[in-house]
Design a protein around this motif. Structure first.
Motif, PDB file in Angstrom:
ATOM      1  N   SER A   1       0.836  -1.193   0.000  1.00 15.15           N
ATOM      2  CA  SER A   1       0.000   0.000   0.000  1.00 15.15           C
ATOM      3  C   SER A   1       0.876   1.249   0.000  1.00 15.15           C
ATOM      4  O   SER A   1       1.972   1.262   0.572  1.00 15.15           O
ATOM      5  N   ALA A   2       0.410   2.290  -0.632  1.00  9.89           N
ATOM      6  CA  ALA A   2       1.135   3.565  -0.639  1.00  9.89           C
ATOM      7  C   ALA A   2       1.232   4.147   0.771  1.00  9.89           C
ATOM      8  O   ALA A   2       2.103   4.981   1.049  1.00  9.89           O
ATOM      9  N   ASP A   3       0.387   3.693   1.680  1.00  5.23           N
ATOM     10  CA  ASP A   3       0.401   4.170   3.063  1.00  5.23           C
ATOM     11  C   ASP A   3       1.376   3.393   3.949  1.00  5.23           C
ATOM     12  O   ASP A   3       1.646   3.805   5.081  1.00  5.23           O
ATOM     13  N   ASP A   4       1.897   2.281   3.451  1.00  7.64           N
ATOM     14  CA  ASP A   4       2.799   1.423   4.229  1.00  7.64           C
ATOM     15  C   ASP A   4       4.233   1.961   4.134  1.00  7.64           C
ATOM     16  O   ASP A   4       5.099   1.419   3.450  1.00  7.64           O
TER      17      ASP A   4
ATOM     18  N   GLU B   1       6.710   2.021   6.228  1.00  2.00           N
ATOM     19  CA  GLU B   1       7.789   1.167   6.742  1.00  2.00           C
ATOM     20  C   GLU B   1       8.310   0.228   5.641  1.00  2.00           C
ATOM     21  O   GLU B   1       9.526   0.138   5.414  1.00  2.00           O
ATOM     22  N   THR B   2       7.409  -0.440   4.953  1.00  2.00           N
ATOM     23  CA  THR B   2       7.814  -1.355   3.877  1.00  2.00           C
ATOM     24  C   THR B   2       8.424  -0.573   2.723  1.00  2.00           C
ATOM     25  O   THR B   2       9.440  -0.987   2.153  1.00  2.00           O
ATOM     26  N   LEU B   3       7.841   0.560   2.373  1.00  2.36           N
ATOM     27  CA  LEU B   3       8.365   1.370   1.279  1.00  2.36           C
ATOM     28  C   LEU B   3       9.773   1.891   1.581  1.00  2.36           C
ATOM     29  O   LEU B   3      10.616   1.957   0.685  1.00  2.36           O
ATOM     30  N   GLU B   4      10.029   2.233   2.835  1.00  2.84           N
ATOM     31  CA  GLU B   4      11.380   2.677   3.222  1.00  2.84           C
ATOM     32  C   GLU B   4      12.382   1.541   3.099  1.00  2.84           C
ATOM     33  O   GLU B   4      13.519   1.740   2.675  1.00  2.84           O
ATOM     34  N   LYS B   5      11.977   0.323   3.468  1.00  2.00           N
ATOM     35  CA  LYS B   5      12.859  -0.837   3.326  1.00  2.00           C
ATOM     36  C   LYS B   5      13.168  -1.104   1.852  1.00  2.00           C
ATOM     37  O   LYS B   5      14.315  -1.405   1.495  1.00  2.00           O
ATOM     38  N   ILE B   6      12.153  -0.984   1.019  1.00  2.00           N
ATOM     39  CA  ILE B   6      12.349  -1.182  -0.427  1.00  2.00           C
ATOM     40  C   ILE B   6      13.298  -0.116  -0.965  1.00  2.00           C
ATOM     41  O   ILE B   6      14.229  -0.421  -1.728  1.00  2.00           O
TER      42      ILE B   6
END
Length: 170
Positions: free
Chosen positions: A150-153, A155-160
């Motif tokens: 999700s665009a709101d996630d 934490e995951t987006l930062e890891k990616i």
């Protein structure tokens, strides 16, 4: 007259004095060896402990790099199979902007495995079909392993993003 009739419709091939003509299994081995040599030239640049290469042009210009596509573009390659290895790197560069050395190393390993299988008298057509099936299976497994983010996630987006910034694009 008969000689002229035989030559009509046949392509004329002009080769230099130092040229060699190879066929069948010898041609396969020659082409695989040439392509693997190109792959091996950049393999040592791979990874965190990868080495830089110093390239010296015919004009004396010096370039120091560990970028696979840069190294391959500077090489003078005169073998169609080896040139396909360069095309692998260029395609990877165009599509992803990074990972050229990894793509070339994988292609080199696939050729090494193909060479082993050819020595066991497995036909090249069978190998090509096997590689196609393996590619389809790999895509299937990647699709199964993929997750929606999700665009709101954040934490995951930062890891990616952190993972993506470890290559030359960073």
């Amino acid at each position: 007259m008969a000689q002229q009739q035989r030559m009509q419709g046949q392509p004329m091939i002009i080769m230099g004095d130092d040229a060699q003509r190879v066929k069948d299994r010898d041609a396969q081995e020659h082409n695989i060896s040439a392509a693997r040599a190109v792959a091996d030239a950049v393999r040592s640049t791979l990874g965190p402990k990868g080495m830089d290469k110093m390239l010296v042009s015919s004009m004396g210009d010096v370039t120091v790099t560990n970028d696979g596509v840069t190294i391959l573009q500077e090489m003078d390659i005169d073998n169609p199979t080896a040139e396909m290895i360069v095309e692998v790197a260029e395609t990877q560069e165009d599509e992803a902007g990074d990972g050229t050395t990894t793509a070339v190393a994988i292609a080199g390993e696939l050729l090494k495995n193909a060479e082993d299988l050819l020595e066991r008298d497995i036909h090249a057509t069978t190998l090509a079909q096997g590689y196609r099936q393996a590619a389809e299976k790999a895509k299937e497994l990647l699709d199964d392993a993929a997750i929606d983010v999700s665009a709101d996630d954040t934490e995951t987006l930062e890891k990616i993003a952190a993972t993506a910034m470890t290559g030359k694009g960073a």
